[in-house]
Design a protein around this motif. Structure first.
Motif, PDB file in Angstrom:
ATOM      1  N   TRP A  10       0.861  -1.137  -0.144  1.00  0.00           N
ATOM      2  CA  TRP A  10      -0.171   0.032   0.089  1.00  0.00           C
ATOM      3  C   TRP A  10       0.911   1.140  -0.032  1.00  0.00           C
ATOM      4  O   TRP A  10       1.880   1.131   0.439  1.00  0.00           O
ATOM      5  CB  TRP A  10      -0.941  -0.183   1.412  1.00  0.00           C
ATOM      6  CG  TRP A  10      -2.015  -1.054   1.327  1.00  0.00           C
ATOM      7  CD1 TRP A  10      -1.797  -2.179   1.871  1.00  0.00           C
ATOM      8  CD2 TRP A  10      -3.255  -1.123   0.579  1.00  0.00           C
ATOM      9  NE1 TRP A  10      -2.922  -2.952   1.410  1.00  0.00           N
ATOM     10  CE2 TRP A  10      -3.953  -2.139   0.468  1.00  0.00           C
ATOM     11  CE3 TRP A  10      -3.851  -0.181  -0.450  1.00  0.00           C
ATOM     12  CZ2 TRP A  10      -5.085  -2.543   0.159  1.00  0.00           C
ATOM     13  CZ3 TRP A  10      -5.127  -0.458  -1.177  1.00  0.00           C
ATOM     14  CH2 TRP A  10      -5.576  -1.792  -1.025  1.00  0.00           C
ATOM     15  N   ILE A  14      -2.281   5.807   2.221  1.00  0.00           N
ATOM     16  CA  ILE A  14      -3.223   4.956   2.742  1.00  0.00           C
ATOM     17  C   ILE A  14      -2.882   4.277   4.130  1.00  0.00           C
ATOM     18  O   ILE A  14      -3.483   4.152   4.785  1.00  0.00           O
ATOM     19  CB  ILE A  14      -3.302   3.679   1.595  1.00  0.00           C
ATOM     20  CG1 ILE A  14      -4.003   4.307   0.250  1.00  0.00           C
ATOM     21  CG2 ILE A  14      -4.171   2.609   1.975  1.00  0.00           C
ATOM     22  CD1 ILE A  14      -5.525   4.475   0.617  1.00  0.00           C
ATOM     23  N   ARG A  70      -8.535   5.640  -1.314  1.00  0.00           N
ATOM     24  CA  ARG A  70      -8.520   4.091  -1.863  1.00  0.00           C
ATOM     25  C   ARG A  70      -8.950   4.086  -3.341  1.00  0.00           C
ATOM     26  O   ARG A  70      -8.561   3.599  -4.030  1.00  0.00           O
ATOM     27  CB  ARG A  70      -9.362   3.376  -0.786  1.00  0.00           C
ATOM     28  CG  ARG A  70      -9.763   2.188  -1.108  1.00  0.00           C
ATOM     29  CD  ARG A  70      -8.285   1.260  -1.087  1.00  0.00           C
ATOM     30  NE  ARG A  70      -8.770  -0.159  -1.443  1.00  0.00           N
ATOM     31  CZ  ARG A  70      -8.473  -0.688  -2.491  1.00  0.00           C
ATOM     32  NH1 ARG A  70      -8.320   0.180  -3.546  1.00  0.00           N
ATOM     33  NH2 ARG A  70      -8.676  -1.807  -2.888  1.00  0.00           N
ATOM     34  N   ALA A  75      -4.354  -0.765  -5.450  1.00  0.00           N
ATOM     35  CA  ALA A  75      -4.106  -1.798  -4.393  1.00  0.00           C
ATOM     36  C   ALA A  75      -3.047  -2.662  -4.786  1.00  0.00           C
ATOM     37  O   ALA A  75      -3.249  -3.051  -5.867  1.00  0.00           O
ATOM     38  CB  ALA A  75      -5.482  -2.357  -3.823  1.00  0.00           C
ATOM     39  N   MET A 179       0.890  -3.306   4.836  1.00  0.00           N
ATOM     40  CA  MET A 179       0.142  -2.411   5.564  1.00  0.00           C
ATOM     41  C   MET A 179       1.018  -1.530   6.737  1.00  0.00           C
ATOM     42  O   MET A 179       0.707  -0.752   7.258  1.00  0.00           O
ATOM     43  CB  MET A 179      -1.180  -2.776   5.868  1.00  0.00           C
ATOM     44  CG  MET A 179      -2.131  -1.683   6.606  1.00  0.00           C
ATOM     45  SD  MET A 179      -2.559  -0.396   5.247  1.00  0.00           S
ATOM     46  CE  MET A 179      -3.753  -0.587   4.269  1.00  0.00           C
TER      47      MET A 179
END
Length: 191
Positions: A10, A14, A70, A75, A179
């Protein structure tokens, strides 16, 4: 966009919004529990309610920013896991967005329609306008929706954390690392 064109993790925006939102949601759950079940005196309880409402609006801004980021970004590809697991993950993540918005709007509606007219003062800086006039039946429905959303969020956060830990500790894949913030290595700048 082909799978080869997708980023391996990511993006920084984000990731920042994810962890800031997670911290705010956990703080909201803790504040909500403390103000309802903490047994504090009325002045402290009033302050907790004001903090809870203020952080709720911060959560609204973070959620809106995260949704915008997003949809604007791309992604990383899904991990190599069973289809049911990917579907459960997508359902939990989508539900967290929806329930967060539901909890915020129902909380705002609850304080707006409350028979006890207490203004919402955003961190004691300015007053947030009400969504509707006082209405006992609408108030009762909004309070119920707020409580149910909060409990559902708590459940889904636990499921989300369990899934991330399962990927990290059992599957030993990169789902959690994708993440996680990237911290500079200490001493690498000296070399």
């Amino acid at each position: 966009m082909t799978p080869e064109d997708k980023p391996s993790r990511w993006g920084g925006l984000i990731i920042s919004l994810h962890w800031a939102g997670a911290a705010i949601i956990l703080a909201l759950i803790a504040l909500g529990w403390a103000m309802v079940y903490g047994g504090f005196d009325s002045a402290s309880t009033f302050d907790l309610y004001q903090w809870h409402k203020s952080f709720g609006f911060v959560a609204l801004a973070l959620t809106a920013a995260r949704l915008a980021a997003r949809f604007a970004g791309s992604a990383p590809p899904p991990p190599p896991s069973p289809r049911w697991e990917r579907r459960l993950s997508a359902f939990a993540q989508g539900s967290l967005y929806i329930l967060t918005l539901c909890a915020i709007v129902s909380g705002w509606l609850a304080v707006s329609t409350s028979p006890l007219p207490v203004p919402t003062r955003f961190f004691d800086l300015f007053v947030i306008p009400n969504l509707a006039p006082a209405d006992p039946s609408l108030f009762a429905g909004a309070v119920l929706a707020h409580k149910l959303s909060a409990w559902a969020i708590a459940f889904l956060v636990a499921l989300h954390v369990a899934g991330a830990l399962k990927h990290h500790l059992v599957n030993r894949d990169d789902v959690l690392r994708r993440m996680s913030p990237v911290w500079p290595k200490i001493g690498s700048a000296r070399r």
